[in-house]
Design an enzyme around this catalytic site. Structure first.
Site, PDB file in Angstrom:
ATOM      1  N   HIS A 149     -36.874   3.417 -23.914  1.00 42.34           N
ATOM      2  CA  HIS A 149     -36.387   2.487 -22.889  1.00 42.34           C
ATOM      3  C   HIS A 149     -37.608   1.910 -22.187  1.00 42.34           C
ATOM      4  O   HIS A 149     -38.082   2.479 -21.202  1.00 42.34           O
ATOM      5  CB  HIS A 149     -35.484   3.207 -21.888  1.00 42.34           C
ATOM      6  CG  HIS A 149     -34.240   3.779 -22.489  1.00 42.34           C
ATOM      7  ND1 HIS A 149     -32.986   3.242 -22.277  1.00 42.34           N
ATOM      8  CD2 HIS A 149     -34.055   4.845 -23.324  1.00 42.34           C
ATOM      9  CE1 HIS A 149     -32.083   3.948 -22.961  1.00 42.34           C
ATOM     10  NE2 HIS A 149     -32.715   4.925 -23.592  1.00 42.34           N
ATOM     11  N   GLN A 177     -25.706   0.336 -20.221  1.00 33.51           N
ATOM     12  CA  GLN A 177     -25.833   1.706 -19.696  1.00 33.51           C
ATOM     13  C   GLN A 177     -24.569   2.176 -18.970  1.00 33.51           C
ATOM     14  O   GLN A 177     -24.211   3.358 -19.007  1.00 33.51           O
ATOM     15  CB  GLN A 177     -27.019   1.758 -18.726  1.00 33.51           C
ATOM     16  CG  GLN A 177     -27.206   3.068 -17.981  1.00 33.51           C
ATOM     17  CD  GLN A 177     -28.279   3.936 -18.584  1.00 33.51           C
ATOM     18  OE1 GLN A 177     -29.430   3.542 -18.677  1.00 33.51           O
ATOM     19  NE2 GLN A 177     -27.895   5.122 -19.004  1.00 33.51           N
ATOM     20  N   GLU A 223     -24.264  12.135 -26.264  1.00 33.67           N
ATOM     21  CA  GLU A 223     -25.425  12.753 -25.599  1.00 33.67           C
ATOM     22  C   GLU A 223     -24.912  13.614 -24.453  1.00 33.67           C
ATOM     23  O   GLU A 223     -25.039  13.276 -23.279  1.00 33.67           O
ATOM     24  CB  GLU A 223     -26.400  11.691 -25.080  1.00 33.67           C
ATOM     25  CG  GLU A 223     -27.702  12.290 -24.572  1.00 33.67           C
ATOM     26  CD  GLU A 223     -28.640  11.271 -23.956  1.00 33.67           C
ATOM     27  OE1 GLU A 223     -28.226  10.104 -23.760  1.00 33.67           O
ATOM     28  OE2 GLU A 223     -29.795  11.627 -23.671  1.00 33.67           O
ATOM     29  N   HIS A 271     -36.475   4.891 -30.653  1.00 35.64           N
ATOM     30  CA  HIS A 271     -35.607   4.904 -29.463  1.00 35.64           C
ATOM     31  C   HIS A 271     -36.439   5.141 -28.207  1.00 35.64           C
ATOM     32  O   HIS A 271     -36.890   6.251 -27.940  1.00 35.64           O
ATOM     33  CB  HIS A 271     -34.558   6.018 -29.604  1.00 35.64           C
ATOM     34  CG  HIS A 271     -33.538   6.028 -28.514  1.00 35.64           C
ATOM     35  ND1 HIS A 271     -32.187   5.897 -28.749  1.00 35.64           N
ATOM     36  CD2 HIS A 271     -33.665   6.157 -27.170  1.00 35.64           C
ATOM     37  CE1 HIS A 271     -31.530   5.943 -27.607  1.00 35.64           C
ATOM     38  NE2 HIS A 271     -32.413   6.105 -26.626  1.00 35.64           N
ATOM     39  N   HIS A 330     -25.975   4.990 -28.015  1.00 36.78           N
ATOM     40  CA  HIS A 330     -26.132   6.324 -27.452  1.00 36.78           C
ATOM     41  C   HIS A 330     -24.805   7.035 -27.731  1.00 36.78           C
ATOM     42  O   HIS A 330     -23.762   6.563 -27.265  1.00 36.78           O
ATOM     43  CB  HIS A 330     -26.368   6.259 -25.950  1.00 36.78           C
ATOM     44  CG  HIS A 330     -27.753   5.837 -25.557  1.00 36.78           C
ATOM     45  ND1 HIS A 330     -28.270   4.619 -25.866  1.00 36.78           N
ATOM     46  CD2 HIS A 330     -28.721   6.513 -24.872  1.00 36.78           C
ATOM     47  CE1 HIS A 330     -29.514   4.544 -25.397  1.00 36.78           C
ATOM     48  NE2 HIS A 330     -29.808   5.677 -24.794  1.00 36.78           N
ATOM     49  N   ASP A 358     -37.771   8.156 -26.311  1.00 36.92           N
ATOM     50  CA  ASP A 358     -36.685   7.936 -25.358  1.00 36.92           C
ATOM     51  C   ASP A 358     -37.192   7.512 -23.979  1.00 36.92           C
ATOM     52  O   ASP A 358     -36.851   6.449 -23.498  1.00 36.92           O
ATOM     53  CB  ASP A 358     -35.782   9.167 -25.249  1.00 36.92           C
ATOM     54  CG  ASP A 358     -34.386   8.834 -24.739  1.00 36.92           C
ATOM     55  OD1 ASP A 358     -34.101   7.641 -24.531  1.00 36.92           O
ATOM     56  OD2 ASP A 358     -33.587   9.765 -24.547  1.00 36.92           O
TER      57      ASP A 358
HETATM   58 FE   FE2 Z   1     -31.825   6.655 -24.600  1.00 34.84          FE
END
Ligand code: FE2
Length: 410
Positions: free
Chosen positions: A57, A149, A210, A55, A207, A306
């Site tokens: 980005h 997102q 979180e 994971h 996701h 991440d």
């Molecule tokens: Fe993430």
């Protein structure tokens, strides 16, 4: 090529590994050296399969100079700062940052990466990384997640971009149910993503929860979808940090559903210990999912970096051993055997999450010659020293070698 005297996965005894045409063709003690065969002395060091980052980005990594800081340190300010910057994303700039990030991974023995890519605003970053994925395929395997997102139900534009990214070649479909406008929207977004994944035969990685809200319970919905649709371990839930705040009775019920579903959990300890607990005074929650208990219950847990030097996390170097170390500390997994065996979390568990072919991952005869060799004799010492990777081999080629690596041609 012959790699001499390595301890494969914490073995007491040393072995030699022979590689021909990029494939491991022989493993044994004191193998003879063929005429003009290249040899590398393993010096009794540890050999492990390549690390897997489940994971990250890549579209945001190494952007902090350009985006400006996240002054509160919260996830929601991170999303705000990034949302502003992404309005003017440039394909070449995304590729340049991603390439530098991949170099960090390469130097740390990471050969498999799953990257979420924000497709909410436009497909600039996704297009950039899709191109890059092909260019770097000899060096590193990248899976791309089409990641909305802003939330799937936010707008038709996001849903159109999501499906377009899937048609373009996304490997995985993402989502963010806890960021949708309501709990009901969150549930709907999960069903929307799972249906889309079934339509295009893709993996799912959302996701999920979180947030420090103990009422954020989308993981059970996602696990139930994985179970009822039969998608099972094609589905992953990233973060699941709200689990840290659930009561034990609910967790007990939740673990049953997780076990039935076969879902994978991906924890991101470096980033979540930074982002979570920001609304707490004292005591402050650690903000990590229950990695120890999940593993004890047979649920597959792997890890992700991440973010690296971006609005969500200001540090980071692509080092999965650092990510693992933070997770082991936070989850009280510090017994000797827990530490020594924990390499499996960032190798085999990650490979399972990414659905890598088990016949092509691991150190065994007939498999591609992909592995890392360390100067230390076991993983406990690697964790303790947090250095010592001497070289990384991919398809029989030496990808990274530190200064102390000594090579012989004999
Ligand atoms: Fe993430």
């Amino acid at each position: 090529m012959l790699i001499q005297n390595v301890r494969i996965e914490n073995a007491d005894a040393v072995s030699d590994i022979r590689i021909e045409h990029g494939v491991i063709c022989e493993i044994g003690e004191n193998l003879p050296i063929f005429e003009r065969e290249e040899t590398i002395k393993g010096q009794g060091g540890l050999a492990l399969p390549p690390f897997v980052d489940c994971h990250v980005h890549l579209d945001t990594c190494l952007s902090l100079d350009a985006t400006g800081p996240n002054t509160s340190g919260t996830l929601f300010e991170g999303i705000r700062v990034w949302s502003e910057y992404r309005k003017n994303l440039d394909k070449d700039e995304v590729q340049e940052r991603a390439l530098r990030t991949l170099q960090l991974y390469r130097n740390k023995g990471v050969q498999y990466v799953r990257s979420h890519v924000d497709i909410s605003n436009d497909l600039t970053a996704f297009t950039a990384l899709l191109e890059l994925k092909e260019k770097v395929a000899d060096d590193i395997d990248i899976q791309l997640v089409a990641f909305p997102q802003d939330g799937v139900l936010t707008s038709e534009k996001v849903r159109n971009n999501l499906e377009e990214a899937v048609r373009m070649g996304a490997d995985v479909i993402g989502g963010i149910p806890h960021f949708e406008l309501t709990r009901d929207h969150g549930d709907q977004s999960i069903r929307y993503v799972v249906e889309l994944a079934q339509k295009y035969d893709k993996l799912v990685d959302m996701h999920c929860d979180e947030i420090d809200d103990d009422q954020s319970r989308f993981l059970e919905v996602l696990a139930a979808e994985a179970y009822e649709t039969g998608m099972g371990n094609k589905v992953s839930a990233s973060h699941t940090t709200a689990m840290h705040s659930y009561n034990n009775a609910y967790c007990n019920k939740l673990f049953r559903v997780l076990g039935m579903s076969g879902i994978n959990i991906i924890a991101n300890p470096l980033v979540n210990v930074n982002l979570q607990g920001r609304f707490d005074t004292y005591p402050k929650r650690r903000g990590i999912t229950r990695m120890k208990e999940l593993l004890e219950n047979g649920i597959n847990v792997s890890l992700g970096h991440d973010d690296i030097y971006d609005p969500f996390y200001p540090l980071g170097s692509g080092d999965m051993v650092e990510v693992l170390s933070m997770g082991l500390h936070l989850c009280h997994m510090m017994g000797y055997h827990e530490l020594n065996d924990s390499y499996r979390i960032i190798t085999y568990n990650g490979a399972r999450t990414l659905h890598l072919d088990p016949e092509r991952y691991g150190i065994a005869v007939g498999k591609p010659a992909n592995f890392n060799v360390f100067s230390h004799k076991n993983f406990f010492e690697v964790l303790r020293s947090r250095d010592g990777m001497r070289f990384s081999i991919r398809n029989g080629n030496v990808m990274h070698a530190d200064q102390s690596n000594r090579r012989d041609n004999s």
